[in-house]
Design a protein around this motif. Sequence first.
Motif, short mmCIF file in Angstrom:
data_model
loop_
_atom_site.label_atom_id
_atom_site.label_comp_id
_atom_site.label_asym_id
_atom_site.label_seq_id
_atom_site.Cartn_x
_atom_site.Cartn_y
_atom_site.Cartn_z
N THR A 154 1.03 -0.75 0.34
CA THR A 154 0.25 -0.38 -0.01
C THR A 154 0.71 1.46 -0.21
O THR A 154 0.63 2.06 -0.54
N TYR A 155 2.19 1.37 0.90
CA TYR A 155 2.95 2.16 0.77
C TYR A 155 3.54 2.53 -0.53
O TYR A 155 3.30 4.04 -1.16
N LEU A 156 3.92 1.66 -0.63
CA LEU A 156 4.49 1.32 -2.08
C LEU A 156 4.19 2.02 -3.46
O LEU A 156 4.33 2.76 -4.22
N ALA A 157 2.79 1.49 -3.20
CA ALA A 157 1.52 2.33 -4.04
C ALA A 157 1.13 3.45 -3.85
O ALA A 157 0.97 4.10 -4.89
N LYS B 74 3.92 6.24 -5.60
CA LYS B 74 3.46 5.89 -7.27
C LYS B 74 2.41 7.31 -7.81
O LYS B 74 1.92 7.01 -8.87
N GLY B 75 1.67 7.70 -6.82
CA GLY B 75 0.21 8.91 -6.94
C GLY B 75 -1.36 7.93 -6.75
O GLY B 75 -1.90 8.39 -7.41
N MET B 76 -0.70 6.57 -6.49
CA MET B 76 -2.38 6.34 -6.23
C MET B 76 -3.48 6.32 -5.28
O MET B 76 -2.59 5.87 -3.95
N SER B 77 -4.35 6.56 -5.43
CA SER B 77 -5.41 6.77 -4.87
C SER B 77 -5.53 5.49 -3.88
O SER B 77 -5.81 4.44 -4.11
#
Lengths: 301, 400
Positions: A95-98, A101-104
């Motif tokens: 979740t953190y790595l995503a 990457k700018g994901m909601s």
Amino acid sequence: MQVVQVENITKSFGNLRAVDGISFSLQSGEILGLIGPNGAGKTTTIRMLLDIFKPDSGNVAVLGGPMDESKKDLIGYLPEERGLYQDISLEKCLTYLASIKGMSTTLIEERLGFYLERFDLTEYRKRKVKDLSKGMQQKAQIIATFIHQPRLVIVDEPFSALDPVNTQIVKDLLREEKTRGTAIIMSTHQMNQAEELCDRILLVNKGKVMLSGPIDQLRRQFARPEILIKSSAPLPQDIPGVDRIQTENHHQRAFLEQGASPQDVLSEMVRRGIILEQFEIAQPTLDEIFIQVVTGSGLDA
Amino acid sequence: MKKIWLIFKYEYIRRVKTRGFIFAVLSMPLLVVLAILMAVISVSLQTNKLPAGYVDLSGNFAEAVTQETSPNLIGDIDLIAFPDVSAGQDALAEDQIQALFVIQPDYLQSGAIIAYANERPSDNAYEHMQDFLQTSLLSGEDTAVQQRITRGSNITVRSLDGTLQASMRDWFVVLFPFLTGLIFIIVINISGGYLLQSVVDEKENRTMEVVVTSVSPEQLMTGKILGNLGVGLTQLLIWLLFAGIGLAGMQAIYRVDFFPALTLDQIALFLGLILPGFILIAALMTLVGVSVTDMREAQQVSMLFTLPMVAPYWFAGALLQHPGHPLSIILSIFPLTAVVSMPLRTSISSVPAWQILAAAVLTWASALAALKLAARGFRRGMLQYQRRIHLKEILRAKKS
């Protein structure tokens, strides 16, 4: 659409010239195999693409222009060594790595569920990363690479620590991404995987491009005058155009004379009534081309 | 900014949720409470609660009345007057009193008192007797005179130019820089330790290589510094909260104002130096984290600048006794020691404005230079596994 354009880049560390004038390009929906021996300059080239290092000279254009921070969200990177936070749960780590990457949050939840299911990791989502096997961590790293649906993906040894089943899942994923239009650079030492997946190969050694092009073209370029034959009986030694015949495990290898045509050899065998089960012009494997190029024995092939 | 916030949040939450952090936060106040509780119980167990008695053979205290003393930690006892020694001794023999003080006939000349006791009387018995004698002897005097003699003088030290004055009784003026300096060192060590661990861990487990493909090294570094600083400050705030509750409790019990009053100058000076001080140490910790190969080495190297931070405490005597000495001036201007030394000097002497300015400018300049160097070192060292990066390499390295 051109996704990557690298022009004559160089990078030195002290007296070591790690990259020496490498150029290549990559289109969307294309997989480029970046191969070369250890220390060839592959990782440095990748890091310049990712803007971790700046080239000493030359240009790197990614997604239509110079690399900048805004483009980082459009790139996925799978390093050779796994880079995951070990002391937190798999779910939190991904979740953190995503998120960076700018994901909601909503999108992360949705896609994470999908990928965890696909890679058979759902039941391990609350488990600490350090408690997962190497293969599971590799799958987690692959999820982190693809979860934000990047337009350019750079994968370094993607099949490392994966069993055949998971290797196939990753291969399928790479093919799907290619179909979706993702441009992929795959750095690997597993030549069979590169042969299977890559459209083109870029072989680097000592910081320079030694060889590049589509795999079929390279095979033809390095093709030797040899034919693999499987027949019901041993082949006669006096076939015109054949210098000698060598018996191998499951077939016989016919070495042709200089200028001899495989077509003529085939015609002669048919004319003599030899029953053939296999007649194949022996093309070099990528492994063989690699060894030839790197050891310098086949540069003039 | 959003990515810095995400990194900050991740670093902060990851730390404060660990058992180690919760234990560290709660252990200090619990230890203090436990220590106080043990001390109170121990003193209470050793204290004799029986009244004390006295017999006045001098005749100077015939009119005297025993007064209630103010509450104290040990507890109060009554003082009973006996008409003669034998009556007092009978009470002592029957354990009605813990001690019998016999004021000798020549008390005014000799100060002689003979005390009878079955075992050593507790301190409160002596103190109560002493207070009684002093108050009784002064009973004929004006109340103001009585109070002045019993409470002593209040001496104020003032500089010739009138810019500084401090009361000898105003213990907090000197204690403030001592305490704030100590807090600074504790917080920066906690935050710095977490920061160091975070950088070394991410470098060791190669996470940094993945993260810098999503954020810039500068964003990563800033988020880490702020996040870990936040952890240290959280720990500090929780401790201060406990301290505040403790002080409020003591204030309610003893009706004495324990809360210090701070002047704006004190706060401004401290903040003016502590902020760049934090940045300086955090940047240096980051630099060490990316330059070394493991945590053990990082801790050893970081001592190069954590040790100088406590130097003002080694030289505290010199700083307080000779605030104008060159050593005191150097300590209060040098960036790593200024945060503690300068407030200490200004609390007890008049420090020239140029020295305060020099300390602030030098600390800020060092902090910014260290931050720049850390950013450069971060880029240079973050992907150098199993290899130590030397300062020379960082200085020589280009921006990327």
